[in-house]
Write a protein that holds these residues in place. Structure first.
Motif, PDB file in Angstrom:
ATOM      1  N   ARG A  58     -60.748 -16.565  -0.895  1.00  0.00           N
ATOM      2  CA  ARG A  58     -59.481 -16.173  -1.268  1.00  0.00           C
ATOM      3  C   ARG A  58     -58.817 -16.364   0.007  1.00  0.00           C
ATOM      4  NH1 ARG A  58     -58.788 -11.540  -5.027  1.00  0.00           N
ATOM      5  NH2 ARG A  58     -60.801 -11.327  -6.125  1.00  0.00           N
ATOM      6  N   LYS A  59     -57.324 -16.763  -0.594  1.00  0.00           N
ATOM      7  CA  LYS A  59     -56.390 -17.048   0.422  1.00  0.00           C
ATOM      8  C   LYS A  59     -54.915 -16.782  -0.072  1.00  0.00           C
ATOM      9  CE  LYS A  59     -53.919 -20.799   3.182  1.00  0.00           C
ATOM     10  NZ  LYS A  59     -54.044 -22.363   3.512  1.00  0.00           N
ATOM     11  N   GLU A  60     -54.467 -15.640   0.185  1.00  0.00           N
ATOM     12  CA  GLU A  60     -53.217 -15.319  -0.236  1.00  0.00           C
ATOM     13  C   GLU A  60     -53.089 -14.800  -1.690  1.00  0.00           C
ATOM     14  OE1 GLU A  60     -50.587 -17.430   3.590  1.00  0.00           O
ATOM     15  OE2 GLU A  60     -50.279 -17.977   1.680  1.00  0.00           O
ATOM     16  N   ARG A  61     -52.324 -15.665  -2.444  1.00  0.00           N
ATOM     17  CA  ARG A  61     -52.354 -15.813  -3.897  1.00  0.00           C
ATOM     18  C   ARG A  61     -53.467 -16.511  -4.650  1.00  0.00           C
ATOM     19  NH1 ARG A  61     -48.184 -17.619  -6.402  1.00  0.00           N
ATOM     20  NH2 ARG A  61     -47.461 -18.586  -4.853  1.00  0.00           N
ATOM     21  N   LEU A  62     -54.225 -17.194  -3.825  1.00  0.00           N
ATOM     22  CA  LEU A  62     -55.316 -18.312  -4.339  1.00  0.00           C
ATOM     23  C   LEU A  62     -56.688 -17.611  -4.306  1.00  0.00           C
ATOM     24  CD1 LEU A  62     -53.719 -21.315  -2.481  1.00  0.00           C
ATOM     25  CD2 LEU A  62     -53.150 -20.472  -4.565  1.00  0.00           C
ATOM     26  N   LYS A  63     -57.432 -17.995  -5.135  1.00  0.00           N
ATOM     27  CA  LYS A  63     -58.767 -17.562  -5.334  1.00  0.00           C
ATOM     28  C   LYS A  63     -59.714 -18.701  -5.966  1.00  0.00           C
ATOM     29  CE  LYS A  63     -60.795 -14.767  -8.210  1.00  0.00           C
ATOM     30  NZ  LYS A  63     -61.389 -13.477  -8.973  1.00  0.00           N
ATOM     31  N   VAL A  64     -60.566 -19.056  -5.304  1.00  0.00           N
ATOM     32  CA  VAL A  64     -61.753 -20.059  -5.716  1.00  0.00           C
ATOM     33  C   VAL A  64     -62.900 -19.343  -6.159  1.00  0.00           C
ATOM     34  CG1 VAL A  64     -62.912 -22.344  -5.432  1.00  0.00           C
ATOM     35  CG2 VAL A  64     -60.381 -21.965  -4.619  1.00  0.00           C
ATOM     36  N   THR A  65     -63.550 -19.882  -7.371  1.00  0.00           N
ATOM     37  CA  THR A  65     -65.166 -19.318  -7.204  1.00  0.00           C
ATOM     38  C   THR A  65     -65.866 -20.721  -7.447  1.00  0.00           C
ATOM     39  OG1 THR A  65     -64.910 -19.435 -10.057  1.00  0.00           O
ATOM     40  CG2 THR A  65     -64.387 -17.343  -8.491  1.00  0.00           C
ATOM     41  N   PHE A  66     -67.044 -20.533  -7.183  1.00  0.00           N
ATOM     42  CA  PHE A  66     -68.155 -21.797  -7.071  1.00  0.00           C
ATOM     43  C   PHE A  66     -69.206 -21.227  -7.856  1.00  0.00           C
ATOM     44  CE2 PHE A  66     -69.497 -25.876  -6.707  1.00  0.00           C
ATOM     45  CZ  PHE A  66     -69.908 -26.125  -5.161  1.00  0.00           C
ATOM     46  N   ASP A  67     -69.854 -21.868  -8.857  1.00  0.00           N
ATOM     47  CA  ASP A  67     -70.927 -21.357  -9.466  1.00  0.00           C
ATOM     48  C   ASP A  67     -71.677 -22.750  -9.637  1.00  0.00           C
ATOM     49  OD1 ASP A  67     -73.173 -21.032 -11.318  1.00  0.00           O
ATOM     50  OD2 ASP A  67     -71.893 -19.306 -12.323  1.00  0.00           O
ATOM     51  N   THR A  68     -72.624 -22.769  -8.527  1.00  0.00           N
ATOM     52  CA  THR A  68     -73.567 -24.115  -8.651  1.00  0.00           C
ATOM     53  C   THR A  68     -74.601 -24.040  -9.871  1.00  0.00           C
ATOM     54  OG1 THR A  68     -75.021 -23.056  -7.214  1.00  0.00           O
ATOM     55  CG2 THR A  68     -73.301 -24.400  -6.248  1.00  0.00           C
ATOM     56  N   THR A  69     -75.027 -22.878 -10.470  1.00  0.00           N
ATOM     57  CA  THR A  69     -75.750 -23.141 -11.634  1.00  0.00           C
ATOM     58  C   THR A  69     -74.823 -23.852 -12.938  1.00  0.00           C
ATOM     59  OG1 THR A  69     -76.876 -21.101 -10.770  1.00  0.00           O
ATOM     60  CG2 THR A  69     -77.255 -21.730 -13.169  1.00  0.00           C
ATOM     61  N   LEU A  70     -73.762 -23.019 -13.075  1.00  0.00           N
ATOM     62  CA  LEU A  70     -72.949 -23.642 -14.082  1.00  0.00           C
ATOM     63  C   LEU A  70     -72.296 -25.053 -13.612  1.00  0.00           C
ATOM     64  CD1 LEU A  70     -71.034 -20.656 -15.434  1.00  0.00           C
ATOM     65  CD2 LEU A  70     -72.816 -21.532 -16.584  1.00  0.00           C
ATOM     66  N   LYS A  71     -72.434 -25.480 -12.483  1.00  0.00           N
ATOM     67  CA  LYS A  71     -71.725 -26.623 -12.067  1.00  0.00           C
ATOM     68  C   LYS A  71     -70.273 -26.671 -12.349  1.00  0.00           C
ATOM     69  CE  LYS A  71     -75.846 -29.705 -12.151  1.00  0.00           C
ATOM     70  NZ  LYS A  71     -75.910 -29.696 -10.640  1.00  0.00           N
ATOM     71  N   GLN A  72     -69.680 -25.510 -11.912  1.00  0.00           N
ATOM     72  CA  GLN A  72     -68.222 -25.306 -12.325  1.00  0.00           C
ATOM     73  C   GLN A  72     -67.579 -24.668 -10.989  1.00  0.00           C
ATOM     74  OE1 GLN A  72     -66.905 -22.182 -15.014  1.00  0.00           O
ATOM     75  NE2 GLN A  72     -66.320 -23.765 -16.422  1.00  0.00           N
ATOM     76  N   SER A  73     -66.382 -24.792 -10.761  1.00  0.00           N
ATOM     77  CA  SER A  73     -65.347 -24.225 -10.054  1.00  0.00           C
ATOM     78  C   SER A  73     -64.220 -23.577 -10.777  1.00  0.00           C
ATOM     79  CB  SER A  73     -64.950 -25.008  -8.985  1.00  0.00           C
ATOM     80  OG  SER A  73     -64.100 -24.120  -7.808  1.00  0.00           O
ATOM     81  N   LEU A  74     -63.630 -22.467 -10.532  1.00  0.00           N
ATOM     82  CA  LEU A  74     -62.256 -21.989 -11.181  1.00  0.00           C
ATOM     83  C   LEU A  74     -61.303 -21.744  -9.797  1.00  0.00           C
ATOM     84  CD1 LEU A  74     -63.437 -19.613 -13.893  1.00  0.00           C
ATOM     85  CD2 LEU A  74     -63.313 -21.632 -14.139  1.00  0.00           C
ATOM     86  N   PHE A  75     -59.963 -22.120 -10.193  1.00  0.00           N
ATOM     87  CA  PHE A  75     -59.148 -21.829  -9.227  1.00  0.00           C
ATOM     88  C   PHE A  75     -57.985 -21.018  -9.836  1.00  0.00           C
ATOM     89  CE2 PHE A  75     -56.581 -23.332  -5.463  1.00  0.00           C
ATOM     90  CZ  PHE A  75     -55.267 -23.290  -6.218  1.00  0.00           C
ATOM     91  N   HIS A  76     -57.736 -20.106  -9.019  1.00  0.00           N
ATOM     92  CA  HIS A  76     -56.768 -18.784  -9.846  1.00  0.00           C
ATOM     93  C   HIS A  76     -55.418 -18.970  -8.736  1.00  0.00           C
ATOM     94  CE1 HIS A  76     -59.801 -17.431 -12.304  1.00  0.00           C
ATOM     95  NE2 HIS A  76     -60.765 -17.558 -11.259  1.00  0.00           N
TER      96      HIS A  76
END
Lengths: 114, 114
Positions: A58-76
């Motif tokens: 997380r950084k201020e209003r930003l959040k990133v997730t990283f799922d190496t099993t799903l091979k996916q990142s979400l950026f909020h």
């Protein structure tokens, strides 16, 4: 071959809502994943970096997730503002130092409507 | 600290000509990477230099070359220009010593080949 997919369509979000951008990848084992913002006529600007052994950053209003099993990142982006309108790029990085070069997705164009 | 500078900002060349683009990194940054950005292919890695040595190269023909000087400034050269070389050429710099590092991009050089 390596492939990175981001929402190809523009994403329209109402001001104040949370914008969620997706980055999916195949045939790749990145050590790090980075997110950049690019405004028209300008070079990309670094936002966040997440390691393969981290689930969330997380950084201020930003959040990133990283799922190496799903091979996916979400950026909020929470509490989105019209100034957040831009193209957002995800980039995969095998070594973390850029020596192998970053592999970029084509980006998602985010529009925050007042 | 001054940011990454690229010169020239805009360039128009004719097919068959050659072109040299320049990048001056942020003070203290020893790694310089070059990227080509087009609407169809997005951002693609060309090559990376660290301490005057090319550490890695992307999947581009030999017409694309580069070099780095002892002050870390870098140039890239494209010979025998083709229409398809029209693009935004971006350089990105980082300290380059230990992973991970975000990339600091310059504003780019817009090359148009006619």
């Amino acid at each position: 071959s390596q492939k990175i997919e981001q929402n190809s369509e523009a994403l329209n979000i109402q001001e104040g809502k949370t914008a969620t951008l997706t980055c999916n990848y195949t045939n790749y084992s990145p050590a790090y994943l980075q997110w950049y913002r690019q405004d028209p006529g300008r070079g990309p600007v670094f936002l966040l970096l997440i390691r393969e052994n981290e689930k969330e950053k997380r950084k201020e209003r930003l959040k990133v997730t990283f799922d190496t099993t799903l091979k996916q990142s979400l950026f909020h982006i929470t509490a989105s503002q019209p100034a957040d309108s831009a193209t957002y790029l995800c980039a995969l990085d095998r070594t973390g130092g850029g020596a192998d070069g970053l592999t970029f997705g084509k980006g998602t164009h985010l529009i925050i409507q007042p | 600290k001054a940011g990454v500078t690229q010169t020239p900002r805009y360039l128009i060349k004719t097919r068959g000509q050659q072109v040299t683009l320049s990048c001056s990194p942020i003070s203290g940054h020893r790694s310089v990477s070059w990227y080509q950005q087009t609407p169809g292919q997005g951002l693609q890695f060309l090559f990376e230099y660290f301490s005057e040595t090319q550490r890695n190269k992307g999947n581009f023909p030999g017409r694309f070359s580069g070099r780095q000087f002892s002050n870390s400034r870098s140039e890239m050269n494209v010979s025998t220009l083709e229409l398809g070389d029209s693009a935004l050429y971006l350089c990105a710099t980082s300290p380059g010593l230990a992973a991970p590092y975000e990339q600091y991009f310059g504003p780019g050089t817009r090359l148009t080949v006619t």
